[in-house]
Design an enzyme around this catalytic site. Structure first.
Site, PDB file in Angstrom:
ATOM      1  N   CYS A 191      27.154  54.074  58.925  1.00  0.00           N
ATOM      2  CA  CYS A 191      27.980  52.925  59.310  1.00  0.00           C
ATOM      3  C   CYS A 191      29.361  53.440  59.679  1.00  0.00           C
ATOM      4  CB  CYS A 191      28.018  51.874  58.191  1.00  0.00           C
ATOM      5  SG  CYS A 191      28.774  52.442  56.657  1.00  0.00           S
TER       6      CYS A 191
ATOM      7  N   ASN B  59      31.241  54.273  55.453  1.00  0.00           N
ATOM      8  CA  ASN B  59      30.374  54.858  54.417  1.00  0.00           C
ATOM      9  C   ASN B  59      30.761  54.396  53.014  1.00  0.00           C
ATOM     10  OD1 ASN B  59      29.429  58.173  53.164  1.00  0.00           O
ATOM     11  ND2 ASN B  59      28.132  56.417  53.494  1.00  0.00           N
TER      12      ASN B  59
ATOM     13  N   CYS C 291      30.373  50.650  52.406  1.00  0.00           N
ATOM     14  CA  CYS C 291      29.738  49.333  52.240  1.00  0.00           C
ATOM     15  C   CYS C 291      28.273  49.356  52.692  1.00  0.00           C
ATOM     16  CB  CYS C 291      30.489  48.254  53.014  1.00  0.00           C
ATOM     17  SG  CYS C 291      32.197  48.028  52.477  1.00  0.00           S
ATOM     18  N   ARG C 292      28.044  49.326  53.992  1.00  0.00           N
ATOM     19  CA  ARG C 292      26.678  49.121  54.489  1.00  0.00           C
ATOM     20  C   ARG C 292      25.760  50.322  54.330  1.00  0.00           C
ATOM     21  NH1 ARG C 292      28.620  47.340  60.242  1.00  0.00           N
ATOM     22  NH2 ARG C 292      30.188  48.872  59.586  1.00  0.00           N
ATOM     23  N   SER C 293      26.218  51.510  54.742  1.00  0.00           N
ATOM     24  CA  SER C 293      25.282  52.647  54.695  1.00  0.00           C
ATOM     25  C   SER C 293      24.952  53.105  53.267  1.00  0.00           C
ATOM     26  CB  SER C 293      25.741  53.813  55.581  1.00  0.00           C
ATOM     27  OG  SER C 293      26.958  54.360  55.164  1.00  0.00           O
TER      28      SER C 293
ATOM     29  N   ASP D  55      29.483  43.876  59.368  1.00  0.00           N
ATOM     30  CA  ASP D  55      30.420  44.568  58.482  1.00  0.00           C
ATOM     31  C   ASP D  55      30.975  43.580  57.455  1.00  0.00           C
ATOM     32  OD1 ASP D  55      32.399  46.019  57.302  1.00  0.00           O
ATOM     33  OD2 ASP D  55      33.338  46.680  59.171  1.00  0.00           O
TER      34      ASP D  55
HETATM   35  P1  4NP Z   1      31.253  50.041  56.201  1.00  0.00           P
HETATM   36  O1  4NP Z   1      32.501  49.046  56.065  1.00  0.00           O
HETATM   37  O2  4NP Z   1      31.320  50.605  57.590  1.00  0.00           O
HETATM   38  O3  4NP Z   1      30.085  49.141  55.996  1.00  0.00           O
HETATM   39  O4  4NP Z   1      31.422  51.074  55.112  1.00  0.00           O
HETATM   40  C1  4NP Z   1      33.810  49.433  56.347  1.00  0.00           C
HETATM   41  C2  4NP Z   1      34.556  50.063  55.392  1.00  0.00           C
HETATM   42  C3  4NP Z   1      35.858  50.440  55.662  1.00  0.00           C
HETATM   43  C4  4NP Z   1      36.403  50.185  56.902  1.00  0.00           C
HETATM   44  C5  4NP Z   1      35.639  49.553  57.870  1.00  0.00           C
HETATM   45  C6  4NP Z   1      34.343  49.188  57.589  1.00  0.00           C
HETATM   46  N1  4NP Z   1      37.751  50.536  57.181  1.00  0.00           N
HETATM   47  O5  4NP Z   1      38.225  50.229  58.271  1.00  0.00           O
HETATM   48  O6  4NP Z   1      38.384  51.175  56.329  1.00  0.00           O
END
Ligand code: 4NP
Length: 157
Positions: free
Chosen positions: A11, A14, A16-18, A126
């Site tokens: 994602c 790294n 939340c989703r992945s 997201d």
């Molecule tokens: P992820 O979510 O891609 O599902 O881990 C996010 C976590 C952090 C950020 C964006 C998306 N960020 O911009 O810090």
């Protein structure tokens, strides 16, 4: 396949989703007795070395998986040699992975929900900037994807 299959979920952050896709896939692989290597990474580098978001840890725990020990890392071109499947959580990250993928790499690159009948082309949204409830949706989505992909990997064994 000469060795057990290796699957990487990717994602943006790294955190939340992945990590949740990794957790859901580990849980499903264990359930069906599939011997696999599973990991996750982000296309971004903001959260390298950090644990998952507390809301992701909470939803995984509520569903029986402890991800508190996972640590963020950034995806690298070498991952396309180490993994058989590189699986993007959304279309923006799929595009980034296509650009990063070395010429002639053997890894299969796909979008997670492409593996779920009727959901081809859909992203896992997201949840980072939303509320805790968004993480329940994320868990449901990554579980559906993990189940479908695990079945596919098992059939290819
Ligand atoms: P992820 O979510 O891609 O599902 O881990 C996010 C976590 C952090 C950020 C964006 C998306 N960020 O911009 O810090």
């Amino acid at each position: 396949m000469a060795r057990h299959p290796a699957i990487l979920f990717v994602c943006l952050g790294n955190i939340c989703r992945s990590p949740l896709a990794e957790a859901a896939f580990r849980q499903e692989a264990e359930r069906i007795g599939l011997d696999v290597t599973v990991d996750s990474a982000g296309t971004g580098d903001w959260h390298v070395g950090e644990p998952p978001d507390p809301r992701a840890i909470a939803v995984a725990r509520a569903n029986g998986v402890d991800i508190a020990g996972y640590r963020g890392r950034q995806v690298a071109p070498a991952d396309f040699e180490r993994f058989d499947h590189v699986v993007a959580l959304d279309l923006a990250n799929l595009a980034r992975l296509r650009a990063l993928r070395p010429e002639g790499s053997r890894a299969a690159l796909s979008l997670l929900l492409d593996h779920v009948p009727g959901r081809a082309g859909e992203p896992v949204a997201d949840p980072y900037y939303g509320a805790q409830e968004g993480f329940d949706t994320t868990w449901a989505d990554v579980t559906a994807g993990a189940r479908a992909l695990a079945r596919r990997v098992a059939e290819a064994e």
